[in-house]
Design a protein around this motif. Structure first.
Motif, mmCIF file in Angstrom:
data_model
loop_
_atom_site.group_PDB
_atom_site.id
_atom_site.type_symbol
_atom_site.label_atom_id
_atom_site.label_comp_id
_atom_site.label_asym_id
_atom_site.label_seq_id
_atom_site.Cartn_x
_atom_site.Cartn_y
_atom_site.Cartn_z
ATOM 1 N N ASN A 50 -6.320 -4.302 5.341
ATOM 2 C CA ASN A 50 -5.938 -4.233 6.717
ATOM 3 C C ASN A 50 -4.709 -4.033 7.137
ATOM 4 O O ASN A 50 -4.416 -2.935 7.823
ATOM 5 C CB ASN A 50 -6.749 -5.515 7.454
ATOM 6 N N TYR A 51 -3.743 -4.580 6.725
ATOM 7 C CA TYR A 51 -2.193 -4.536 6.898
ATOM 8 C C TYR A 51 -1.910 -2.971 6.526
ATOM 9 O O TYR A 51 -1.163 -2.184 7.276
ATOM 10 C CB TYR A 51 -1.287 -5.169 6.213
ATOM 11 N N GLN A 52 -2.285 -2.517 5.391
ATOM 12 C CA GLN A 52 -2.191 -1.046 4.893
ATOM 13 C C GLN A 52 -2.546 0.050 5.951
ATOM 14 O O GLN A 52 -1.848 0.881 6.229
ATOM 15 C CB GLN A 52 -2.445 -0.939 3.507
ATOM 16 N N LEU A 53 -3.657 -0.331 6.211
ATOM 17 C CA LEU A 53 -4.397 0.923 6.996
ATOM 18 C C LEU A 53 -3.851 0.499 8.464
ATOM 19 O O LEU A 53 -3.582 1.826 9.084
ATOM 20 C CB LEU A 53 -5.916 0.705 7.028
ATOM 21 N N GLN A 54 -3.579 -0.347 8.804
ATOM 22 C CA GLN A 54 -2.964 -0.468 10.444
ATOM 23 C C GLN A 54 -1.506 -0.008 10.198
ATOM 24 O O GLN A 54 -1.194 0.888 11.193
ATOM 25 C CB GLN A 54 -2.785 -1.999 10.463
ATOM 26 N N THR A 55 -0.730 -0.146 9.291
ATOM 27 C CA THR A 55 0.494 0.586 9.136
ATOM 28 C C THR A 55 0.574 2.087 8.887
ATOM 29 O O THR A 55 1.045 2.615 9.891
ATOM 30 C CB THR A 55 1.144 0.122 7.849
ATOM 31 N N VAL A 60 5.616 5.603 1.441
ATOM 32 C CA VAL A 60 4.903 4.724 0.581
ATOM 33 C C VAL A 60 4.657 3.291 1.375
ATOM 34 O O VAL A 60 5.488 2.764 2.050
ATOM 35 C CB VAL A 60 5.919 4.118 -0.600
ATOM 36 N N ILE A 61 3.424 3.089 1.298
ATOM 37 C CA ILE A 61 2.902 1.791 2.040
ATOM 38 C C ILE A 61 2.177 1.013 1.325
ATOM 39 O O ILE A 61 1.288 1.248 0.592
ATOM 40 C CB ILE A 61 1.866 2.219 3.007
ATOM 41 N N PRO A 62 3.069 -0.301 0.881
ATOM 42 C CA PRO A 62 2.466 -1.242 -0.154
ATOM 43 C C PRO A 62 1.011 -2.132 0.526
ATOM 44 O O PRO A 62 1.104 -1.859 1.724
ATOM 45 C CB PRO A 62 3.645 -2.292 -0.282
ATOM 46 N N PRO A 63 0.372 -2.640 -0.090
ATOM 47 C CA PRO A 63 -0.586 -3.475 0.263
ATOM 48 C C PRO A 63 -0.413 -4.483 1.202
ATOM 49 O O PRO A 63 -1.460 -5.013 2.100
ATOM 50 C CB PRO A 63 -1.542 -3.875 -0.932
ATOM 51 N N ASP A 64 0.823 -5.110 1.291
ATOM 52 C CA ASP A 64 1.168 -6.247 2.010
ATOM 53 C C ASP A 64 2.408 -6.215 2.135
ATOM 54 O O ASP A 64 3.282 -5.364 1.668
ATOM 55 C CB ASP A 64 0.665 -7.470 1.563
ATOM 56 N N GLN A 65 3.166 -7.485 2.816
ATOM 57 C CA GLN A 65 4.447 -7.627 2.949
ATOM 58 C C GLN A 65 5.275 -8.640 2.084
ATOM 59 O O GLN A 65 6.331 -9.054 2.332
ATOM 60 C CB GLN A 65 4.849 -7.986 4.407
ATOM 61 N N SER A 66 4.464 -8.901 0.757
ATOM 62 C CA SER A 66 5.276 -9.995 -0.069
ATOM 63 C C SER A 66 6.430 -9.433 -0.621
ATOM 64 O O SER A 66 7.350 -10.159 -1.196
ATOM 65 C CB SER A 66 4.237 -10.314 -1.164
ATOM 66 N N ILE A 67 6.511 -8.013 -1.059
ATOM 67 C CA ILE A 67 7.687 -7.452 -1.765
ATOM 68 C C ILE A 67 8.613 -6.662 -0.766
ATOM 69 O O ILE A 67 9.902 -7.214 -0.803
ATOM 70 C CB ILE A 67 7.138 -6.510 -2.728
ATOM 71 N N TRP A 97 -7.796 -3.712 -3.386
ATOM 72 C CA TRP A 97 -6.408 -3.143 -3.278
ATOM 73 C C TRP A 97 -5.839 -2.578 -1.967
ATOM 74 O O TRP A 97 -4.737 -2.815 -1.535
ATOM 75 C CB TRP A 97 -6.545 -1.810 -4.361
ATOM 76 N N VAL A 98 -6.852 -2.163 -1.066
ATOM 77 C CA VAL A 98 -6.549 -1.690 0.135
ATOM 78 C C VAL A 98 -6.823 -2.780 1.305
ATOM 79 O O VAL A 98 -8.006 -3.428 0.913
ATOM 80 C CB VAL A 98 -7.535 -0.225 0.691
ATOM 81 N N GLY A 129 -1.466 0.274 -4.644
ATOM 82 C CA GLY A 129 -2.341 -0.883 -4.690
ATOM 83 C C GLY A 129 -3.205 -0.909 -6.254
ATOM 84 O O GLY A 129 -3.210 0.291 -6.612
ATOM 85 N N ASP A 130 -3.243 -1.837 -6.689
ATOM 86 C CA ASP A 130 -3.842 -1.925 -8.251
ATOM 87 C C ASP A 130 -5.450 -1.907 -7.839
ATOM 88 O O ASP A 130 -6.023 -2.701 -7.617
ATOM 89 C CB ASP A 130 -3.494 -3.471 -8.900
ATOM 90 N N SER A 131 -5.810 -0.810 -8.103
ATOM 91 C CA SER A 131 -7.336 -0.475 -7.846
ATOM 92 C C SER A 131 -8.071 -0.561 -9.064
ATOM 93 O O SER A 131 -9.206 -0.341 -8.860
ATOM 94 C CB SER A 131 -7.461 1.080 -6.895
ATOM 95 N N GLY A 132 -7.295 -0.703 -10.086
ATOM 96 C CA GLY A 132 -8.039 -0.685 -11.342
ATOM 97 C C GLY A 132 -7.252 0.464 -12.216
ATOM 98 O O GLY A 132 -6.150 1.130 -12.179
ATOM 99 N N ARG A 133 -7.684 0.396 -13.474
ATOM 100 C CA ARG A 133 -7.276 1.071 -14.837
ATOM 101 C C ARG A 133 -8.150 2.362 -14.867
ATOM 102 O O ARG A 133 -9.437 2.343 -15.105
ATOM 103 C CB ARG A 133 -7.093 0.283 -16.111
ATOM 104 N N TYR A 134 -7.536 3.536 -15.102
ATOM 105 C CA TYR A 134 -8.413 4.939 -15.003
ATOM 106 C C TYR A 134 -8.004 5.403 -16.324
ATOM 107 O O TYR A 134 -6.848 5.667 -16.472
ATOM 108 C CB TYR A 134 -7.988 5.664 -13.986
ATOM 109 N N VAL A 135 -8.972 5.279 -17.228
ATOM 110 C CA VAL A 135 -8.934 5.847 -18.658
ATOM 111 C C VAL A 135 -9.861 7.036 -18.797
ATOM 112 O O VAL A 135 -10.988 7.055 -18.654
ATOM 113 C CB VAL A 135 -9.370 4.812 -19.740
ATOM 114 N N GLU A 136 -9.159 8.242 -19.023
ATOM 115 C CA GLU A 136 -9.661 9.620 -18.917
ATOM 116 C C GLU A 136 -10.769 9.659 -17.628
ATOM 117 O O GLU A 136 -11.871 10.148 -17.727
ATOM 118 C CB GLU A 136 -10.656 9.819 -20.240
ATOM 119 N N GLY A 137 -10.059 9.264 -16.528
ATOM 120 C CA GLY A 137 -10.762 9.393 -15.254
ATOM 121 C C GLY A 137 -11.741 8.520 -14.959
ATOM 122 O O GLY A 137 -12.289 8.648 -13.837
#
Length: 529
Positions: A337-342, A274-281, A334-335, A317-325
């Motif tokens: 630079n840190y996440q993709l570098q990792t 699992v890769i979170p979007p940043d290191q805050s948590i 949500w995505v 990452g919180d990319s949005g709410r998906y309701v019936e797709g």
């Protein structure tokens, strides 16, 4: 129905001596004025002796105040969701003792039900928590009890509860603003005036209780977090490739669903990493499952599939709410630079481990995107419905670059807006300066649109061919209401070098006022179909 509920709330507010209005501000007497949703939150907090800021923070954190169940469609007649995405508070309708009917898929009944549920749960524990939080330790008492109630999955899940508590503290520190797309009501959670530093604000005993139980994994910079000690493995996973998926909830929610068992059918979204979007948590990406253990994913038919030939990496990452797709309240930021570098850094290490277990793995192919035996990014195809695990805002120019050769990235591009608050009148000039590393030859500026079928796409707004510069002054104008229907717009800059390879990128947001209500889409037809 909403008018009736609002009218009742206004009557109650009048009895309490508090004025209430549409979008916040102050009433004629100088008393605060609130819209219907904020009124509901404040009354529920008061009636159940819950701190208002915590009630608002948990709803913002869990769903960005989205009351409709998060679901996707399979085979046109099968709808699958997850209990962590059923309500605005990340709890199921059953937990909140609400029937699954349309009128309960709105905020007011869910707010009231959550307040009752939380108060009942605390009373059963005979905890005398004061709704007036006087110091950080008292805040921790509330946050920790909420964490235990929200993240109550299998045994030995204290780590997940700690992550939930840290997310709550982070939300309170950062603050947030929410807008009702129907009424325009705006609710603001102001940031903590004195940010709560976990390593300094709390007593030593609480600091120890908030320390995650992790250890170093076989891969440098990856921590191993064991989520359960009671898992029975009937089958073995022999990885041949790497599969990258997305979880659109908070980190604690994405961890909670890994081994969650429910009586009703739910989508499955499990992973090894699992890769979170940043290191805050958490400070590092997490390994949460051994490679030899198959993970469960929901396939394109809506069936549970045991993955026995791949290592699965989850981007959170919180990319949005998906309701019936359909992606609602899209958030392309949500995505990171840190996440993709990792991601790019851990793929070689994963491939080395895979080769130890499976001699047929080719180290070079394993690190290459888009080929058999390589890195596969699960994403929504050009004519497919969004499925659980799909990566939104997927652009292989961005994602592949980090895996193939992220050293060619000369840092992310930077937007510098002339107007600091980024609020513009529709049709007025939007001026900004784009900074990047010298050597770029092309800049592509895109903006996000929502098609008539509700699919969200990126459309090219401008293309600039440049030489021997490290910045570019850009002016554009926008008129439409934006992908979220509230004047919020997103711009994405892609900067390319001499070889045509991506050199840097960035997504930024801005807001329009007095925008056109008509949703005129300029995206190509093949993008929207």
């Amino acid at each position: 129905m909403r008018y009736l509920r609002t009218h009742i709330f206004l009557c109650i507010i009048a009895i309490l001596g508090i004025r209430c209005g549409g979008k916040g501000g102050s009433g004629g007497s100088g008393a605060p004025s609130y819209g219907p949703i904020e009124t509901s939150l404040r009354i529920t907090a008061s009636n159940n002796n819950i701190p208002y800021r915590l009630l608002l923070a948990v709803a913002l954190k869990e769903s960005n105040l989205s009351p409709q169940p998060a679901t996707t469609l399979y085979n046109a007649d099968s709808v699958l969701g997850m209990s962590v995405g059923e309500t605005a508070f990340g709890l199921s309708f059953e937990t909140l003792e609400l029937s699954v009917v349309p009128e309960n898929m709105t905020l007011e009944p869910q707010i009231e039900a959550y307040g009752r549920w939380l108060r009942k749960a605390l009373d059963q524990k005979q905890l005398g928590l004061d709704e007036t939080v006087a110091n950080p330790d008292e805040l921790y008492d509330w946050v920790w009890q909420m964490a235990q109630l929200h993240r109550n999955g299998q045994e030995n899940r204290k780590n997940v509860q700690i992550v939930f508590a840290l997310e709550m503290i982070d939300m309170l520190n950062r603050g947030a603003t929410w807008q009702d797309l129907e009424s325009g009501e705006i609710i603001t959670l102001l940031p903590e005036p004195n940010p709560i530093a976990v390593d300094r604000a709390f007593s030593s005993q609480i600091q120890k209780n908030l320390q995650l139980d992790t250890q170093k994994s076989e891969i440098f910079s990856v921590d191993y977090m064991q989520l359960t000690y009671s898992q029975t493995v009937d089958q073995q996973n022999l990885p041949e490739n790497i599969r990258v998926i997305h979880c659109p909830f908070t980190l604690s929610a994405c961890l909670e669903i890994q081994h969650r068992e429910t009586e009703k059918p739910e989508a499955r979204l499990q992973a090894h990493y699992v890769i979170p979007p940043d290191q805050s948590i958490v400070p590092n990406p997490l390994k949460i499952q051994q490679h030899r253990v198959p993970v469960l994913l929901t396939d394109t038919r809506g069936q549970t599939e045991s993955i026995q030939n791949a290592v699965v990496i989850m981007l959170v990452g919180d990319s949005g709410r998906y309701v019936e797709g359909v992606r609602q309240k899209s958030n392309p930021q949500w995505v990171s630079n840190y996440q993709l570098q990792t991601l790019g850094k851990i793929v070689p290490g994963i491939c080395d481990l895979m080769k130890q277990d499976n001699p047929n793995v080719n180290a070079s192919s394993c690190r290459t995107p888009g080929i058999p035996g390589g890195v596969q990014f699960q994403n929504q195809g050009p004519s497919e419905t969004y499925r659980w695990g799909d990566i939104p805002d997927y652009d292989k120019n961005i994602f592949w670059t980090y895996v193939i050769d992220q050293d060619q990235l000369g840092g992310i591009a930077e937007f510098n807006f002339v107007q600091a608050n980024r609020i513009y009148q529709a049709g007025s000039p939007i001026n900004f300066n784009l900074k990047f590393i010298r050597g770029a030859t092309k800049v592509s500026l895109e903006y996000m649109e929502r098609c008539e079928n509700n699919k969200v796409v990126w459309t090219t707004l401008q293309t600039h061919f440049i030489r021997d510069t490290d910045d570019l002054s850009i002016q554009t104008m926008l008129y439409a209401r934006g992908p979220n229907g509230n004047g919020q717009h997103f711009l994405r800059a892609l900067v390319y070098g001499e070889s045509g390879k991506l050199q840097g990128w960035k997504v930024e947001e801005l807001f329009l006022q007095n925008y056109d209500e008509n949703n005129i889409v300029f995206a190509d037809l093949d993008q929207c179909t």
